[in-house]
Design a protein around this motif. Structure first.
Motif, PDB file in Angstrom:
ATOM      1  N   ARG A 243     -33.198  -7.780  40.783  1.00  0.00           N
ATOM      2  CA  ARG A 243     -31.872  -7.781  41.391  1.00  0.00           C
ATOM      3  C   ARG A 243     -31.564  -9.161  41.947  1.00  0.00           C
ATOM      4  O   ARG A 243     -32.407  -9.780  42.582  1.00  0.00           O
ATOM      5  N   TRP A 244     -30.332  -9.612  41.751  1.00  0.00           N
ATOM      6  CA  TRP A 244     -29.867 -10.836  42.389  1.00  0.00           C
ATOM      7  C   TRP A 244     -29.800 -10.590  43.886  1.00  0.00           C
ATOM      8  O   TRP A 244     -29.315  -9.542  44.339  1.00  0.00           O
ATOM      9  N   GLN A 245     -30.310 -11.541  44.684  1.00  0.00           N
ATOM     10  CA  GLN A 245     -30.343 -11.340  46.131  1.00  0.00           C
ATOM     11  C   GLN A 245     -29.277 -12.172  46.842  1.00  0.00           C
ATOM     12  O   GLN A 245     -28.566 -11.681  47.703  1.00  0.00           O
ATOM     13  N   MET A 246     -29.185 -13.449  46.486  1.00  0.00           N
ATOM     14  CA  MET A 246     -28.179 -14.298  47.124  1.00  0.00           C
ATOM     15  C   MET A 246     -28.056 -15.617  46.366  1.00  0.00           C
ATOM     16  O   MET A 246     -28.923 -15.975  45.581  1.00  0.00           O
ATOM     17  N   ASP A 247     -26.955 -16.323  46.634  1.00  0.00           N
ATOM     18  CA  ASP A 247     -26.777 -17.695  46.169  1.00  0.00           C
ATOM     19  C   ASP A 247     -26.630 -18.598  47.384  1.00  0.00           C
ATOM     20  O   ASP A 247     -26.030 -18.195  48.391  1.00  0.00           O
TER      21      ASP A 247
ATOM     22  N   SER B 108     -30.118 -19.643  43.179  1.00  0.00           N
ATOM     23  CA  SER B 108     -29.986 -18.185  43.252  1.00  0.00           C
ATOM     24  C   SER B 108     -31.363 -17.614  43.548  1.00  0.00           C
ATOM     25  O   SER B 108     -32.358 -18.072  42.980  1.00  0.00           O
ATOM     26  N   LEU B 109     -31.411 -16.642  44.439  1.00  0.00           N
ATOM     27  CA  LEU B 109     -32.670 -15.943  44.700  1.00  0.00           C
ATOM     28  C   LEU B 109     -32.600 -14.564  44.065  1.00  0.00           C
ATOM     29  O   LEU B 109     -31.575 -13.878  44.168  1.00  0.00           O
ATOM     30  N   TYR B 110     -33.686 -14.182  43.421  1.00  0.00           N
ATOM     31  CA  TYR B 110     -33.769 -12.867  42.787  1.00  0.00           C
ATOM     32  C   TYR B 110     -34.974 -12.132  43.342  1.00  0.00           C
ATOM     33  O   TYR B 110     -36.021 -12.732  43.602  1.00  0.00           O
ATOM     34  N   LYS B 111     -34.803 -10.829  43.485  1.00  0.00           N
ATOM     35  CA  LYS B 111     -35.931 -10.008  43.906  1.00  0.00           C
ATOM     36  C   LYS B 111     -36.431  -9.232  42.684  1.00  0.00           C
ATOM     37  O   LYS B 111     -35.634  -8.671  41.932  1.00  0.00           O
ATOM     38  N   VAL B 112     -37.733  -9.250  42.509  1.00  0.00           N
ATOM     39  CA  VAL B 112     -38.360  -8.554  41.384  1.00  0.00           C
ATOM     40  C   VAL B 112     -39.322  -7.530  41.957  1.00  0.00           C
ATOM     41  O   VAL B 112     -40.115  -7.842  42.848  1.00  0.00           O
TER      42      VAL B 112
END
Lengths: 158, 161
Positions: free
Chosen positions: B125-129, B145-149
């Motif tokens: 999921r995309w978390q933030m920019d 961009s930070l993504y959570k896996v």
């Protein structure tokens, strides 16, 4: 700006229970958020790479200083001083209409570049790891303070 | 574990060879590996605007791995991992396109080939920019961009089996 919202089932159930009983949850939650931000702040500071000012610091710094360069080869960025470290501060929690916000600031203008990276330099995240490492502890602390509050009302959370 | 999750993320970005709108095309390198996708940082000698025309770059790296302590057994332990994906381009509109395409490839694992051993990827999921910033030395726009896996560790012995 990094944001994290907490959505834990036990915490939610406890809060619903307390809401039904009319217990004022704002003080314990505010305290939990403030304790949590201080926890993250301390963790971020402890993990920050700083050479220090003791006797052999200069030699250590020269041996392991991290330097990135501009396109013309001049030095651009070094981890050397404590300015960023000292600028990491927890701020008192703010109670808003439907939320309680805890904040931590890193006041130096290059703090975001250290956290996320940029051209000519890789990232050295210090906030994100601290937040992730302490998230669970913050939730457990919230649950603990809420249960104490509930007990003082003569209630019990099953 | 984490290394084959990183590999899956890397390949999802590097191997997007769709003409015109794929990541390779948007970064302006469809011919030379690693197609301007790098781990952690771009090379020191990178040129963001060579004579042939502006190019873009992407860096990726894992920021944290945190176990979800709701699950108590190693067999069901879910790990939350945060990835930093940073894009660079001389043109802001092109930078936007690159990160939009990155989001398409990563979110819901659309462009990801799941690992077949040692770990099971559940969700991305995309978390933030972060804000879009201009670097005056390198003359380039960049944004993270930070993504959570979420993945499960299927290698509890740590010996690759």
């Amino acid at each position: 700006m990094l944001n994290e919202t907490i959505d834990e089932k036990e915490l939610k159930a406890l809060m619903q229970n307390m809401d039904r009983m009319g217990v004022d949850m704002i003080p314990p939650l505010t305290k939990a958020i403030e304790d949590g931000t201080q926890l993250v702040t301390n963790h971020a500071k402890a993990g920050h790479q700083f050479m220090g000012v003791k006797r052999k610091s200069k030699a250590e710094e020269e041996a392991s200083v991290i330097v990135h360069v501009n396109p013309d080869g001049t030095p651009r960025f070094r981890i050397r001083t404590a300015n960023l470290l000292n600028s990491i501060q927890a701020i008192d929690a703010k109670v808003k209409r439907e939320s309680i916000e805890g904040q931590i600031t890193a006041g130096m203008e290059y703090a975001a570049d250290v956290e996320f990276g940029g051209p000519g330099r890789r990232a050295f995240p210090f906030f994100t790891p601290s937040l992730e490492a302490n998230k669970e502890k913050i939730v457990q602390h919230m649950i603990k303070l809420l249960k104490e509050k509930l007990k003082s009302y003569g209630g019990k959370h099953i | 574990m984490a290394e084959n999750i990183s590999e899956a993320i890397y390949k999802a970005l590097r191997d997007d060879s769709l003409a015109t709108n794929g990541i390779r095309a948007l970064l302006g390198n469809t011919t030379t590996t690693p197609y301007n996708v790098y781990h952690a940082y771009v090379p020191e000698s990178v040129d963001f605007s060579p004579p042939a025309g502006a190019v873009g770059f992407i860096t990726y790296f894992m920021v944290t791995d945190t176990p979800n302590l709701e699950y108590q057994s190693v067999a069901t332990e879910v790990v939350e991992s945060i990835y930093n994906i940073t894009a660079y381009h001389k043109t802001m509109t092109q930078l936007d396109k690159v990160l939009r395409r990155v989001r398409y490839r990563l979110e819901d694992m659309t462009g990801i080939t799941r690992p077949t051993a040692r770990s099971t990827m559940h969700k991305v999921r995309w978390q933030m920019d972060t804000t879009t910033k201009w670097d005056d030395e390198f003359k380039v726009w960049y944004r993270t961009s930070l993504y959570k896996v979420w993945y499960r560790n299927d290698d509890p012995t740590g010996n690759g089996t």
